[in-house]
Scaffold this motif. Structure first.
Motif, short mmCIF file in Angstrom:
data_model
loop_
_atom_site.label_atom_id
_atom_site.label_comp_id
_atom_site.label_asym_id
_atom_site.label_seq_id
_atom_site.Cartn_x
_atom_site.Cartn_y
_atom_site.Cartn_z
N THR A 288 0.74 -1.11 -0.21
CA THR A 288 0.23 -0.28 0.11
C THR A 288 0.55 1.10 -0.16
O THR A 288 0.39 2.30 -0.26
CB THR A 288 -0.50 0.29 1.48
N ALA A 289 1.84 1.38 0.57
CA ALA A 289 2.62 2.17 0.97
C ALA A 289 2.98 2.69 -0.58
O ALA A 289 3.40 3.98 -1.18
CB ALA A 289 3.87 2.31 2.20
N SER A 292 1.43 4.28 -2.59
CA SER A 292 0.64 5.16 -2.23
C SER A 292 1.86 6.22 -3.20
O SER A 292 1.29 7.74 -3.72
CB SER A 292 -0.05 5.13 -1.26
N LEU A 293 2.97 6.10 -2.98
CA LEU A 293 4.14 7.22 -3.38
C LEU A 293 4.24 6.72 -4.39
O LEU A 293 4.24 8.14 -5.01
CB LEU A 293 5.66 6.15 -2.81
N ALA A 296 1.48 9.30 -6.05
CA ALA A 296 1.50 10.42 -5.61
C ALA A 296 2.63 10.63 -6.54
O ALA A 296 2.57 11.83 -7.21
CB ALA A 296 2.37 10.64 -4.03
N LEU A 299 0.80 11.63 -10.10
CA LEU A 299 0.34 12.38 -9.47
C LEU A 299 0.89 13.57 -10.17
O LEU A 299 0.27 15.12 -10.48
CB LEU A 299 -0.82 12.79 -8.56
N ARG A 324 -0.29 -4.03 -6.71
CA ARG A 324 -1.85 -4.51 -6.62
C ARG A 324 -2.40 -5.57 -7.36
O ARG A 324 -2.66 -6.49 -6.58
CB ARG A 324 -3.13 -3.78 -7.33
N MET B 1 -4.58 15.68 -14.14
CA MET B 1 -6.54 15.84 -14.00
C MET B 1 -6.36 15.95 -12.76
O MET B 1 -6.76 15.56 -11.65
CB MET B 1 -6.01 14.17 -13.66
N SER B 4 -8.09 14.59 -9.31
CA SER B 4 -7.65 13.63 -8.14
C SER B 4 -7.47 15.21 -7.94
O SER B 4 -7.11 14.93 -6.40
CB SER B 4 -6.74 13.63 -9.21
N LEU B 5 -8.17 15.85 -7.94
CA LEU B 5 -8.12 17.58 -7.49
C LEU B 5 -8.71 17.40 -6.03
O LEU B 5 -10.02 17.31 -5.93
CB LEU B 5 -7.12 18.14 -7.48
N GLY B 24 3.33 7.19 2.77
CA GLY B 24 2.94 6.59 1.11
C GLY B 24 1.32 7.84 1.15
O GLY B 24 1.34 8.29 -0.51
N VAL B 25 0.69 6.82 1.56
CA VAL B 25 -0.90 7.60 1.61
C VAL B 25 -0.75 9.47 1.68
O VAL B 25 -1.83 9.85 1.12
CB VAL B 25 -1.83 6.97 2.30
N ALA B 27 1.60 10.95 0.72
CA ALA B 27 2.02 12.16 -0.46
C ALA B 27 1.51 11.60 -1.27
O ALA B 27 1.11 12.76 -1.93
CB ALA B 27 3.23 11.14 -0.50
N LEU B 28 0.50 10.98 -1.49
CA LEU B 28 -0.68 10.63 -2.44
C LEU B 28 -1.31 11.61 -2.24
O LEU B 28 -2.30 11.99 -3.45
CB LEU B 28 -1.69 9.15 -2.33
N ALA B 30 -1.09 15.15 -0.20
CA ALA B 30 -0.86 15.27 -0.54
C ALA B 30 -0.80 16.14 -2.14
O ALA B 30 -0.77 17.12 -2.78
CB ALA B 30 0.67 16.20 0.15
N ALA B 31 -0.13 14.71 -2.74
CA ALA B 31 0.45 15.23 -4.16
C ALA B 31 -1.54 15.31 -5.28
O ALA B 31 -1.37 15.97 -5.87
CB ALA B 31 0.45 14.11 -4.71
N ALA B 32 -2.51 14.71 -4.42
CA ALA B 32 -4.02 15.46 -4.96
C ALA B 32 -4.27 17.19 -3.79
O ALA B 32 -6.04 16.61 -4.75
CB ALA B 32 -4.65 14.34 -4.86
N PRO B 113 -4.09 -2.57 -1.42
CA PRO B 113 -3.07 -1.04 -2.00
C PRO B 113 -4.36 -0.24 -2.88
O PRO B 113 -5.33 -1.17 -3.55
CB PRO B 113 -2.24 -1.28 -2.75
N PHE B 114 -4.84 0.72 -2.74
CA PHE B 114 -5.58 1.47 -3.74
C PHE B 114 -4.73 2.74 -4.56
O PHE B 114 -3.14 3.04 -4.61
CB PHE B 114 -6.84 2.41 -3.14
N ALA B 116 -4.27 6.30 -6.99
CA ALA B 116 -5.20 7.48 -6.78
C ALA B 116 -6.34 8.07 -7.33
O ALA B 116 -6.79 9.17 -6.38
CB ALA B 116 -4.10 8.63 -7.42
N GLU B 118 -8.57 5.09 -7.50
CA GLU B 118 -9.74 5.13 -6.56
C GLU B 118 -9.59 5.94 -5.09
O GLU B 118 -11.39 6.77 -4.80
CB GLU B 118 -9.46 4.62 -6.16
#
Ligand SMILES: Nc1ncnc2c1ncn2[C@@H]1O[C@H](COP(=O)(O)OP(=O)(O)OP(=O)(O)O)[C@@H](O)[C@H]1O
Lengths: 499, 212
Positions: A288-289, A292-293, A296, A299, A324, B1, B4-5, B24-25, B27-28, B30-32, B113-114, B116, B118
């Motif tokens: 997951t980490a 997500s990284l 990020a 994005l 995944r 995109m 996503s924001l 990680g999450v 960061a994700l 924050a990026a969004a 895990p998911f 961005a 989702e």
């Protein structure tokens, strides 16, 4: 006849070892020699003039003796007869008589001379011999192992009762034939080879050792047997074959081996699922980490909105997909056991438990454990996944046996019962009991006190029982040892003979 | 995109016991463009709760943590009258757990895990969602029921399996059809129910009372 002649005859009569008695034609005793005196204990003086059948002959033989006497008296040819004489002190001797009539002369009246031979001892030995033969025969016939004797040529001499049952032949059909008729073709040549080698070198490949071979029944069926051959020397060389039909044994062995294989298979799957489930969370976190990284970064790149960035972002998205996928694999492994469509059918609970116990008790560890079972007939039949439930029983029994490795008292009790809508299976031991720190996490994976233990057994058992909507529990007993039990709810769909 | 924001000034409280996941999450998010505050436990979150600005905020919480678990935290917030949209994260793909969370008011759930996308769409829904409000919407409910009744028996079956937490493969095995066919049923089902995600399907199932 001269005087000398007479005294010579007298001497012969008195010194001869054989009993000689001279009878008048009416059966009265004229002479009763020394041998007769020794034999009966009567002195000649006591008996002369008396009729033999009045005191020497057994009641039941009087008739026969008299008729022989009549025959001898009326005929010139000698007669032979075997009968008993009663002795003075109540004993009896068996005597073989030769009788001959002597015609009257000027000096002698007509008489009958009977010369006997005491065969009492000889006869009793003979009788003992024939009795012991019959005794032997009855032992041979009572033997649950088929016994066949042959000459060294292979010619069958005897064929026991059990041999008849095992092979389906009547003894009369096989006596005199070659034993090869009792083997399938491929065993025949092997057999001949063995015998030949043995006769030549005296090397006993087949003698004295039990070995598994295949025998042939009359109906053409092959049967697995254990063969043990001994040899003895009579006036000729004789082979004795002891043959145990192990068809049933093999069948049981095969069934148990199959069950064991299935259990091992399911055990491995279960272990895999259990390992997967306990690492799933652990592994999923870094995945997951990572996802997500990477997400990020992707994005961020997309926000900057440059063509090359977009392409790079796409690669990163692909990377997330792969992460995944890894997560999905673990998940599937875990679901495999938990959600596996169980193959439930109607089974006899006691039979299922009994087979599993047998499999679990194979092996040296179970030696010296006193096993009692108490299977309630009320347990009846119910819908279950046989292999899975057997897996649970095996786990519990093995754990119980393990727990008793070091204890002096080693008693294992396995029981089934049915009450209030569920069937319960209990496994009790007199082992060390569950230690305090294990007890808190008893059914969790990787909890073990054993050097080589994986600590998965009980957690798999719990998953299985959960999947059957049942309950499993374990606790120390007040006395030594502990008890593990599981309960399965009996649904109304199960056809069970009511209690 | 842009989808996503984040909406302006939106903040997310992230509760997870795993440092790497938090990093990680965060960061994700924050990026969004979300403002993120991370907590290592439900206890830590509750401790800080009085000082937190709850307007325009949502919570992302792991259901499986040592100490107070995600579901408990959610119950506690509800009991304290804290109106905060909650999204639960499940590590085991344990939809059954997610269903429970949603029945007690979570707006959505995310399987770890998911991506961005989702997490963004879940958060977007969370911010626009009417919070577990007073009366259930009568017309919406009857609307849902009409849609549900329009499903074919197979689709209904597939729906049941989905909210019970089964994967496509498992559904295929259970119903003895190919996974492909399951996917088709699932697509049709989501179209007919007008659901944008599995989470939404589950939410509807909760509203319809077809899962327990
Ligand atoms: N009958 C028992 N008596 C005492 N302790 C037991 C008994 N059964 C289980 N235990 C305890 O529970 C622990 C876990 O048992 P489990 O069956 O899960 O795994 P294991 O037997 O240790 O390992 P493996 O499954 O690899 O044989 C054991 O190590 C033991 O300490």
């Amino acid at each position: 006849m001269t005087k000398i002649d007479r005294s010579l005859l007298e001497d012969i009569l008195e010194t001869i070892d054989a009993p000689v008695v001279i009878l008048a034609t009416d059966g009265g005793i004229l002479r009763f020699n020394k041998a007769c005196e020794r034999l009966t204990g009567y002195s000649a003086g006591e008996v002369v003039g008396r009729k033999v059948w009045d005191f020497l002959i057994l009641d039941e033989e009087i008739g026969a003796v008299r008729s022989v006497f009549e025959q001898t008296r009326g005929d010139d040819t000698p007669t032979h007869f075997v009968n008993y004489w009663k002795t003075k002190n109540g004993g009896r001797r068996l005597i073989e008589w030769s009788n001959k009539k002597v015609e009257a002369t000027k000096v002698y009246q007509a008489c009958i001379i009977a010369t006997g031979k005491d065969i009492t001892e000889a006869r009793s030995q003979e009788k003992a011999l024939s009795e012991s033969k019959a005794f032997l025969r009855s032992i041979v016939d009572a033997s649950p192992v088929a016994i066949i004797t042959t000459k060294d040529t292979g010619e069958i001499l005897t064929f026991s009762r059990q041999a008849e049952l095992s092979f389906g032949y009547d003894w009369a059909e096989v006596i005199g034939n070659n034993v090869r008729m009792l083997m399938p073709a491929y065993e025949q040549s092997r057999h001949d080879g063995f015998i030949e080698r043995y006769l030549e070198s005296g090397e006993g490949h087949i003698i004295g050792k039990a070995r598994p071979v295949t025998a042939l029944r009359r109906d053409g069926e092959e049967m697995p047997v254990i063969l043990h051959v001994s040899e003895f020397q009579d006036d000729q060389r004789i082979f004795v074959a002891f043959i145990e039909d192990v068809t049933e044994q093999r069948k049981t062995e095969r069934r148990l081996a199959e069950t064991r294989d299935q259990l091992q298979h399911v055990g491995r799957l279960g272990a895999m699922g259990e390992i997967a489930s306990s690492i799933a969370h652990e592994l999923n976190q870094p995945l997951t980490a990572a996802a997500s990284l990477v997400g990020a970064v992707s994005l961020t790149l997309k926000k900057a909105d440059r063509e090359t960035n977009r392409e790079t972002a796409q690669l990163l998205d692909d990377a997330v997909d792969e992460i995944r996928r890894a997560s999905e694999i673990i998940r599937n492994m875990r679901e495999f056991v938990r959600k596996r469509k169980t193959a439930r059918s109607l089974y006899d609970v006691n039979k299922v438990v009994e087979d599993a116990c047998k499999v679990a008790l194979i092996g040296a560890d179970a030696d010296g454990v006193c096993v009692t079972t108490d299977f309630s007939p009320k347990a009846g039949e119910m819908l279950l996944d046989r292999i899975q439930i057997q897996q649970v029983v095996t786990n519990l029994v093995r754990n119980a046996v393990d727990a008793m490795k070091e204890t002096p008292q080693r008693e294992l009790r396995i029981s089934t019962a049915r009450q209030n809508g569920y069937v319960e299976v209990r496994v009790e031991d007199t082992g060390d009991g569950i230690s305090e720190e294990i007890e808190k996490h008893l059914f969790q994976p990787f909890v073990t006190s054993k050097e080589d233990g994986t600590g998965i057994g009980l957690s798999i058992s719990k998953s299985i029982i959960d999947a059957h909507q049942g309950e499993i529990f374990g606790a120390n007993k007040d006395s030594t040892g502990c008890v593990f039990a599981f309960r399965l709810p009996v649904s109304k769909n199960d056809l069970i003979p009511g209690p | 995109m842009t989808s996503s924001l984040a909406p302006n000034n939106a903040s997310v409280f992230l509760v997870d016991d795993d440092l790497a996941v938090r990093r990680g999450v965060a960061a994700l998010l924050a990026a969004a463009d979300y403002a993120v505050v991370s907590f290592e436990s439900a206890e830590a979150f509750l401790l800080d709760l009085p000082e937190l600005e709850l307007d325009n905020a949502a919570m992302l919480v792991d259901v499986c943590m040592p100490g107070i678990q995600g579901l408990e935290l959610q119950e506690q917030l509800k009991a304290q009258g804290v109106a905060l949209p909650v999204i639960v994260m499940t590590a085991h793909g344990d939809v059954a757990m997610a269903v429970r969370a949603m029945r007690s008011g979570a707006v959505d759930f995310l399987e770890k895990p998911f991506t961005a996308d989702e997490v963004s769409s879940a958060l977007t829904r969370a911010f626009s969602a009417e919070l577990p409000a007073a009366e259930p919407n009568e017309s919406l409910a009857s609307d849902l029921r009409t849609r549900f009744e329009a499903l074919t028996p197979r689709e209904t079956e597939v729906y049941g399996e989905i909210v019970a937490g089964a994967t496509s493969k498992e559904i295929a095995r259970a119903l003895e059809i190919s996974p492909r066919t399951v996917e088709v049923h699932r697509q049709n089902l989501m179209t007919k129910m007008e659901a944008g995600s599995i989470a939404e399907l589950v939410r509807m199932a909760v509203a319809l009372g077809i899962c327990d």
